[in-house]
Design a protein around this motif. Structure first.
Motif, PDB file in Angstrom:
ATOM      1  N   ALA A  40      -6.346   6.230  -4.964  1.00 46.75           N
ATOM      2  CA  ALA A  40      -5.853   6.522  -3.622  1.00 46.75           C
ATOM      3  C   ALA A  40      -6.656   5.803  -2.544  1.00 46.75           C
ATOM      4  N   CYS A  41      -7.938   5.548  -2.779  1.00 45.29           N
ATOM      5  CA  CYS A  41      -8.771   4.903  -1.750  1.00 45.29           C
ATOM      6  C   CYS A  41      -8.315   3.481  -1.428  1.00 45.29           C
ATOM      7  N   TRP A  42      -7.527   2.868  -2.290  1.00 41.95           N
ATOM      8  CA  TRP A  42      -7.099   1.482  -2.110  1.00 41.95           C
ATOM      9  C   TRP A  42      -5.637   1.354  -1.689  1.00 41.95           C
ATOM     10  N   SER A  43      -4.929   2.474  -1.615  1.00 39.58           N
ATOM     11  CA  SER A  43      -3.472   2.417  -1.442  1.00 39.58           C
ATOM     12  C   SER A  43      -3.048   1.924  -0.064  1.00 39.58           C
ATOM     13  N   ASP A  44      -3.907   2.109   0.969  1.00 37.64           N
ATOM     14  CA  ASP A  44      -3.484   1.683   2.313  1.00 37.64           C
ATOM     15  C   ASP A  44      -3.855   0.226   2.617  1.00 37.64           C
ATOM     16  N   GLY A  45      -4.548  -0.469   1.690  1.00 37.54           N
ATOM     17  CA  GLY A  45      -4.832  -1.894   1.849  1.00 37.54           C
ATOM     18  C   GLY A  45      -6.070  -2.219   2.659  1.00 37.54           C
ATOM     19  N   ARG A  46      -6.679  -1.238   3.334  1.00 41.01           N
ATOM     20  CA  ARG A  46      -7.846  -1.543   4.165  1.00 41.01           C
ATOM     21  C   ARG A  46      -9.009  -2.066   3.340  1.00 41.01           C
ATOM     22  N   ALA A  47      -9.264  -1.445   2.187  1.00 40.61           N
ATOM     23  CA  ALA A  47     -10.401  -1.859   1.366  1.00 40.61           C
ATOM     24  C   ALA A  47     -10.271  -3.321   0.932  1.00 40.61           C
ATOM     25  N   PHE A  48      -9.054  -3.751   0.602  1.00 34.59           N
ATOM     26  CA  PHE A  48      -8.853  -5.140   0.185  1.00 34.59           C
ATOM     27  C   PHE A  48      -9.180  -6.108   1.326  1.00 34.59           C
ATOM     28  N   LEU A  49      -8.681  -5.806   2.544  1.00 36.60           N
ATOM     29  CA  LEU A  49      -8.909  -6.707   3.672  1.00 36.60           C
ATOM     30  C   LEU A  49     -10.380  -6.700   4.088  1.00 36.60           C
ATOM     31  N   TYR A  50     -11.020  -5.525   4.079  1.00 37.36           N
ATOM     32  CA  TYR A  50     -12.439  -5.477   4.429  1.00 37.36           C
ATOM     33  C   TYR A  50     -13.279  -6.224   3.396  1.00 37.36           C
ATOM     34  N   LEU A  51     -12.862  -6.173   2.134  1.00 43.36           N
ATOM     35  CA  LEU A  51     -13.596  -6.890   1.097  1.00 43.36           C
ATOM     36  C   LEU A  51     -13.501  -8.401   1.316  1.00 43.36           C
TER      37      LEU A  51
ATOM     38  N   ARG B 209     -15.529 -13.548   3.265  1.00 36.81           N
ATOM     39  CA  ARG B 209     -14.905 -14.683   3.964  1.00 36.81           C
ATOM     40  C   ARG B 209     -14.484 -14.231   5.355  1.00 36.81           C
ATOM     41  N   PRO B 210     -15.425 -14.026   6.273  1.00 40.47           N
ATOM     42  CA  PRO B 210     -15.109 -13.434   7.586  1.00 40.47           C
ATOM     43  C   PRO B 210     -14.149 -14.261   8.429  1.00 40.47           C
ATOM     44  N   ASN B 211     -14.022 -15.544   8.142  1.00 35.78           N
ATOM     45  CA  ASN B 211     -13.125 -16.375   8.944  1.00 35.78           C
ATOM     46  C   ASN B 211     -11.657 -16.159   8.618  1.00 35.78           C
ATOM     47  N   LEU B 212     -11.370 -15.430   7.545  1.00 33.59           N
ATOM     48  CA  LEU B 212      -9.976 -15.247   7.119  1.00 33.59           C
ATOM     49  C   LEU B 212      -9.314 -14.013   7.718  1.00 33.59           C
ATOM     50  N   VAL B 213     -10.106 -13.025   8.133  1.00 31.85           N
ATOM     51  CA  VAL B 213      -9.537 -11.743   8.563  1.00 31.85           C
ATOM     52  C   VAL B 213     -10.173 -11.313   9.879  1.00 31.85           C
ATOM     53  N   ASP B 214      -9.327 -10.811  10.801  1.00 24.73           N
ATOM     54  CA  ASP B 214      -9.816 -10.203  12.036  1.00 24.73           C
ATOM     55  C   ASP B 214      -9.832  -8.692  11.839  1.00 24.73           C
ATOM     56  N   PRO B 215     -11.016  -8.068  11.639  1.00 23.23           N
ATOM     57  CA  PRO B 215     -11.058  -6.641  11.318  1.00 23.23           C
ATOM     58  C   PRO B 215     -10.520  -5.749  12.422  1.00 23.23           C
ATOM     59  N   SER B 216     -10.523  -6.238  13.671  1.00 21.44           N
ATOM     60  CA  SER B 216     -10.033  -5.399  14.770  1.00 21.44           C
ATOM     61  C   SER B 216      -8.532  -5.160  14.696  1.00 21.44           C
ATOM     62  N   ARG B 217      -7.814  -6.011  13.987  1.00 22.32           N
ATOM     63  CA  ARG B 217      -6.359  -5.872  13.882  1.00 22.32           C
ATOM     64  C   ARG B 217      -5.933  -5.056  12.664  1.00 22.32           C
ATOM     65  N   ILE B 218      -6.855  -4.799  11.755  1.00 21.51           N
ATOM     66  CA  ILE B 218      -6.490  -4.106  10.517  1.00 21.51           C
ATOM     67  C   ILE B 218      -5.952  -2.697  10.773  1.00 21.51           C
ATOM     68  N   PRO B 219      -6.588  -1.876  11.651  1.00 18.17           N
ATOM     69  CA  PRO B 219      -6.082  -0.503  11.842  1.00 18.17           C
ATOM     70  C   PRO B 219      -4.648  -0.451  12.357  1.00 18.17           C
ATOM     71  N   ALA B 220      -4.218  -1.444  13.134  1.00 18.26           N
ATOM     72  CA  ALA B 220      -2.877  -1.405  13.713  1.00 18.26           C
ATOM     73  C   ALA B 220      -1.786  -1.819  12.726  1.00 18.26           C
ATOM     74  N   MET B 221      -2.173  -2.349  11.574  1.00 16.94           N
ATOM     75  CA  MET B 221      -1.195  -2.812  10.602  1.00 16.94           C
ATOM     76  C   MET B 221      -0.748  -1.674   9.702  1.00 16.94           C
ATOM     77  N   SER B 222       0.463  -1.807   9.167  1.00 18.08           N
ATOM     78  CA  SER B 222       0.953  -0.826   8.196  1.00 18.08           C
ATOM     79  C   SER B 222       0.325  -1.111   6.836  1.00 18.08           C
ATOM     80  N   ALA B 223       0.418  -0.127   5.943  1.00 13.79           N
ATOM     81  CA  ALA B 223      -0.160  -0.285   4.613  1.00 13.79           C
ATOM     82  C   ALA B 223       0.461  -1.468   3.880  1.00 13.79           C
ATOM     83  N   GLU B 224       1.778  -1.618   3.995  1.00 12.49           N
ATOM     84  CA  GLU B 224       2.443  -2.722   3.303  1.00 12.49           C
ATOM     85  C   GLU B 224       2.010  -4.064   3.872  1.00 12.49           C
TER      86      GLU B 224
END
Length: 554
Positions: free
Chosen positions: A47-58, A63-78
């Motif tokens: 269940a800890c991985w189902s919303d996708g946040r853990a994958f993007l934070y990992l 590779r910090p240049n690939l993801v903007d962490p500030s936008r992750i909360p506003a995205m849907s799980a899919e």
């Protein structure tokens, strides 16, 4: 999993002997790697991985240049899952073993998640902290560790070979891309590329073979491939695949270079042919002009007409030759042949010499200080009753000729015949005048428009000669002679009006096309400027303000 994860646990004392130990070890690695990210709890592979946040934070962790962490909360799980799987596959080389639908559920499959996360771990292993490396040795259970000089030597050599292969693949794709390179330059590039390939291939093949032997020797001392912590891409089978990709890239580039050389050889051959034919056509025009100027105004009309028929045939041949050369030069321009523009303007000059009314010098058609001598000399001969290029084969001209013989005492018919011959000649020139070819640039259409302006101006100037024919009517006797003259004069006037209308219409169409192309060229320049702004922007800048970027594009 034993091939991916190390076979020793936290302090290196406990051996990983079960799936539970593997799971706990990997979960501990994930938790510590993501300990700096707030509001993220990792205590299972479900269940800890189902919303996708853990994958993007990992991904962001390594590779910090690939993801903007500030936008992750506003995205849907899919959206998070789809983005994470795409980034892992594109930038980390982790195959998409899962679909968002497989994870976006209350209790996703634990074993599937462990397998997928372990693939990420395997790729980002070089980013681990020194403490993690101490707990995650690269060696085997028999005692090989990160300090084992033999394995480290193999790893350094394999990494050096892999890096060279990747750089060679990238650099090979750039060889010979400069389309401005000439034939001799392209041949030299191909020769250097082939020589460099032969030299590199011999050396690198020996290095690869030595690595394969060394790996087998080291592996024989370990006994289990799963206990060897060497990056997958550095193992012999993956090095062999990289070698195959290198050979494929080099072979494709060699084939492209040979195709480019063959194309340049064909273009150079065509360019030489156009240049030689243009020289022959210019010489032919000079010979015709010289022969015409050598004719005496006192020559017998029959001799003059016979001579002019031969000269007319020669001019017609030159005109057809120029039309053919224009088509060949257009092909050279489309293929960006280096001398194409020079040849094109050379043909334009030759074409102008055929159109008149005041052809450019240098071809022998006129003498310095005597513009139009070629045309005036022809008119003097025509006034004596000889024919002209435009009148040969014309029913109107034949009728005027026969009537002038019946009324030979009247010079009015010679004026009629001369004017109609001039109109027929301009009709033929208008017919042969080149329509702007597909792919023509602004300069080409501008040259064609200039030719048509000169032709249209010469037609307007001819109106005075038509009117002069009408004034000669007063010298004719009433009756059949005047009626015949009036009928022929009406046909002459109708032919002139048709020619003027056709010339003006062709000129208007060409000028309209030219105006559109100039406007379109300005629009394309604007688009290119905006494109360069976007492509030249540093989108990887840490200070990038995404709100400003969004406003800019809006």
């Amino acid at each position: 999993l034993s091939e991916v994860l190390p076979d020793q646990a936290a302090a290196g004392a406990a051996t990983v002997t079960s799936d539970v130990a593997v799971r706990d070890y990997l979960l501990d690695w994930c938790s510590k790697s993501l300990s700096d990210y707030p509001d993220l709890r990792l205590d299972n592979f479900s269940a800890c991985w189902s919303d996708g946040r853990a994958f993007l934070y990992l991904i962001h962790r390594f590779r910090p240049n690939l993801v903007d962490p500030s936008r992750i909360p506003a995205m849907s799980a899919e959206e998070r899952l789809r983005l994470a799987f795409a980034l892992n596959e594109r930038h980390l080389g982790v195959s998409s073993l899962l679909d968002p639908e497989d994870v976006n559920m209350p209790e996703p499959d634990e074993r599937s998640l462990i397998t997928y996360v372990s693939s990420i771990y395997d790729v980002v292993a070089e980013h681990r902290t020194p403490q993690q490396r101490q707990r995650q040795p690269l060696g085997a259970a028999s005692g090989a560790s990160i300090g084992d000089s033999s394995w480290e030597e193999y790893r350094r050599s394999a990494l050096e070979l892999l890096t060279w292969l990747r750089q060679s693949i990238s650099s090979a794709d750039l060889v010979g891309r400069d389309l401005t390179s000439g034939l001799s330059q392209m041949r030299a590039i191909a020769e250097r590329f082939e020589a460099q390939r032969r030299a590199d291939a011999e050396q690198r093949m020996a290095q690869k073979s030595a690595l394969v032997r060394r790996y087998d020797e080291l592996l024989s001392g370990v006994g289990n491939v799963g206990s060897v912590r060497i990056e997958p891409e550095l193992r012999p089978d993956q090095l062999e695949r990289a070698w195959e990709r290198y050979n494929l890239a080099v072979n494709e580039r060699e084939r492209a270079l040979q195709q480019r050389i063959a194309k340049l050889e064909r273009l150079y051959k065509l360019g030489d042919s156009v240049r030689n034919e243009a020289s022959e056509a210019e010489a032919q025009v000079r010979a015709i002009a010289s022969e015409l100027q050598s004719l005496s105004p006192d020559a017998h009309p029959m001799d003059a007409e016979r001579a002019l028929r031969g000269l007319t045939s020669g001019l017609s041949e030159v005109g057809q030759r120029v039309d053919k050369l224009f088509n060949q030069v257009q092909e050279l321009r489309e293929e960006q042949y280096s001398q194409a523009e020079h040849l094109y303007h050379r043909l334009c000059s030759l074409h102008l010499s055929l159109l008149g009314p005041e052809p450019p010098g240098g071809l022998g058609i006129r003498e310095a200080g005597q513009p139009g001598r070629f045309r005036r000399h022809a008119e003097q001969l025509l006034q004596q009753g000889s024919t002209s290029a435009g009148g040969v084969g014309s029913g109107f001209y034949d009728e005027v000729a026969s009537v002038s013989q019946a009324f030979s005492s009247s010079p009015a018919y010679a004026d009629l015949r001369r004017c109609m011959a001039w109109i027929r000649q301009r009709e033929e020139q208008l017919r042969r005048s080149q329509q702007p070819p597909a792919g023509a640039d602004v300069a080409a259409v501008h040259d064609i428009a200039e030719l048509l302006r000169r032709l249209s101006a010469s037609v307007i100037q001819q109106r005075a000669q038509i009117d002069a024919c009408e004034s000669a009517r007063a010298g004719l006797s009433a009756g059949e002679e005047r009626e015949t003259f009036d009928r022929l004069l009406g046909e002459l006037d109708a032919a002139y009006r048709a020619l003027l209308q056709a010339a003006n219409r062709r000129l208007a169409e060409t000028e309209e096309l030219l105006a559109f192309m100039e406007s379109a060229e300005a629009e394309v320049a604007w688009l290119a400027e905006k494109e360069s702004e976007v492509l030249g922007h540093d989108w990887g800048s840490s200070g990038l303000d995404t709100d400003d970027v969004e406003i800019y594009f809006k």
